[in-house]
Write an enzyme that holds these catalytic residues in place. Structure first.
Site, PDB file in Angstrom:
ATOM      1  N   ASP A 180     152.633  84.206  69.646  1.00  0.00           N
ATOM      2  CA  ASP A 180     151.866  83.522  70.697  1.00  0.00           C
ATOM      3  C   ASP A 180     152.523  83.825  72.046  1.00  0.00           C
ATOM      4  O   ASP A 180     153.724  83.638  72.212  1.00  0.00           O
ATOM      5  CB  ASP A 180     151.883  82.012  70.407  1.00  0.00           C
TER       6      ASP A 180
ATOM      7  N   ASP B 146     145.705  85.558  72.920  1.00  0.00           N
ATOM      8  CA  ASP B 146     147.152  85.742  73.022  1.00  0.00           C
ATOM      9  C   ASP B 146     147.890  85.340  71.751  1.00  0.00           C
ATOM     10  O   ASP B 146     149.084  85.089  71.793  1.00  0.00           O
ATOM     11  CB  ASP B 146     147.707  84.934  74.208  1.00  0.00           C
ATOM     12  N   GLU B 147     147.187  85.287  70.630  1.00  0.00           N
ATOM     13  CA  GLU B 147     147.791  84.649  69.465  1.00  0.00           C
ATOM     14  C   GLU B 147     147.265  85.286  68.182  1.00  0.00           C
ATOM     15  O   GLU B 147     146.066  85.543  68.068  1.00  0.00           O
ATOM     16  CB  GLU B 147     147.366  83.174  69.534  1.00  0.00           C
TER      17      GLU B 147
END
Ligand code: DCP
Ligand code: MG
Length: 403
Positions: free
Chosen positions: A9, A104-105
């Site tokens: 993350d 983003d993860e």
């Protein structure tokens, strides 16, 4: 060892990208979202803004009150999406299966590549190093025996962290005295229910599993399992058709009572939804209209239809539903399609044969856009692509509202 999962993350993702691209922002509290004089919320903020209490999802006015000296900036989604593609490309090379959860993860199944936790630690280090070297951004990584534990681990040492939870026992030890909200499936409402029954910590869940199930039903059973460290879920590669719906919405800077304007906004929202559906090769068999009124109450209405393969169909369905909901001032309007499936070969049906152009969607769309163009003095011809960008859509809708 059954599986080894990495959860990665990015740290303060949108903000970090902006700081990377403008080093004069480094070290300052930075808030990405609306500007303080606008309506809206915080998307994210830099770690320098966090000690002041600024958080994602917070009203922007509240953020300004807490941290007036922060730099406030609009998000730049196209840029974050491009960075996201680069990130996932790096991460995916280390996994036999990867599941993107957000821009983003991601969860990565590294069982095969890593062999054991030493190997997984090595992969985690490599991922962090490459993310920094190649993209100039830091991330936090969790290595664990399950998805829940991996996600918990990546949070543990944020920012720029790396943490391991090798066994269910280690997971339980770590979280047993923490608030029930540490389990990600426990949302605000479930937490309130648990609190009101005196269940505040993971330990309480473990001691009163029957109460948890009684209060929360099926979800309660799942919560008691993860409170005991049990989570066998696999990393399932993300496929767009597994998405439940595709939608677009806009929040107005001022509430709108003019339902003709709302209908015109529906034209643009329907175009955006259709565009996204087309890009992932999906169409829906139902349309949902969502409204949030000035008092923050939301309603949604849905209609099934044969196929949402054109913006005009989506618009027609949404407009019909809008006609039926009355006329209170509206703060947010959204359209989505659901029941998604892959585009099929166009079939020549009798419908198609006897269709004598009365249903000519292209012509109808052109007529709708011409009408918008005239009414608001906007020139859509050859400019439609731009509307698909979130920022342009918002700007255009605001422009329409003021005219
Ligand atoms: N985001 C958003 N609105 C929210 C939450 C997040 O627009 N309510 C966006 C902005 C974030 C990005 O998604 O940069 C990633 O979300 P995260 O929850 O991972 O938050 P950050 O990466 O910003 O910070 P952290 O370091 O806590 O992960
Ligand atoms: Mg993040």
């Amino acid at each position: 060892m059954d599986q080894i999962i990495i959860h990665v993350d990015m740290d303060a993702f949108y903000a970090s990208v902006e700081i990377r691209d403008d080093p004069s922002l480094r070290g300052k509290p930075l808030v990405i979202g609306s500007l303080p004089n606008e309506r809206g919320v915080v998307a994210t903020c830099s770690y320098e803004a966090r000690p002041f209490g600024v958080r994602s999802g917070m009203n922007i006015k509240e953020a300004y009150r807490l941290c007036p000296h922060a730099v406030f900036m609009h998000p730049n989604f196209e840029k974050y999406k491009a960075v996201s593609r680069q990130l996932h490309e790096i991460w995916n090379t280390y996994a036999s299966a990867s599941q993107a959860i957000a821009l983003d993860e991601a969860y990565l199944d590294v069982t095969e590549q890593a062999k054991d936790f030493d190997g997984a630690r090595e992969i985690a280090r490599t991922i962090k190093r490459r993310t920094l070297d190649e993209l100039g951004l830091t991330c936090s990584v969790g290595v664990a025996y399950s998805k829940t534990a991996a996600k918990t681990a990546s949070e543990e040492k944020k920012p720029d962290g790396c943490f391991e939870i090798p066994t269910p026992e280690a997971f339980v030890d770590l979280i047993i005295d923490r608030d029930v909200r540490v389990l990600y499936t426990v949302g605000e409402k479930s937490a309130e229910k648990l609190y009101s029954a005196g269940i505040r910590t993971v330990r309480d869940i473990r001691e009163k599993p029957d109460d948890v199930v009684r209060l929360l039903g099926k979800q309660g059973r799942w919560i008691t399992q993860i409170a005991n460290g049990i989570d066998d879920r696999k990393v399932t590669p993300y496929r767009p058709e597994e998405a439940k719906s595709i939608g677009r919405e806009v929040t107005f800077q001022k509430d709108v009572s003019d339902y003709d304007l709302l209908k015109d906004v529906l034209v643009l929202l329907s175009l955006c939804v259709q565009h996204r559906a087309e890009r992932v090769g999906l169409h829906g068999k139902g349309v949902t209209l969502k409204l949030t009124y000035s008092d923050m109450k939301s309603i949604s209405r849905s209609r099934t239809c044969y196929s949402t393969d054109s913006a005009v169909t989506i618009y027609r369905e949404a407009a019909l539903m809008l006609d039926a909901v009355g006329n209170r001032p509206v703060r947010l309007i959204g359209v989505s399609i659901y029941n998604l499936s892959q585009e099929e070969e166009t079939q020549l049906t009798f419908d198609g044969f006897f269709d004598s152009g009365a249903d000519d969607h292209d012509a109808e769309l052109k007529a709708l856009l011409d009408r918008l163009g005239e009414r608001y003095h906007l020139d859509f011809a050859g400019n439609l692509e731009k509307i698909y960008k979130v920022e342009t859509l918002h700007r255009t809708v605001e422009y329409m509202r003021r005219h």
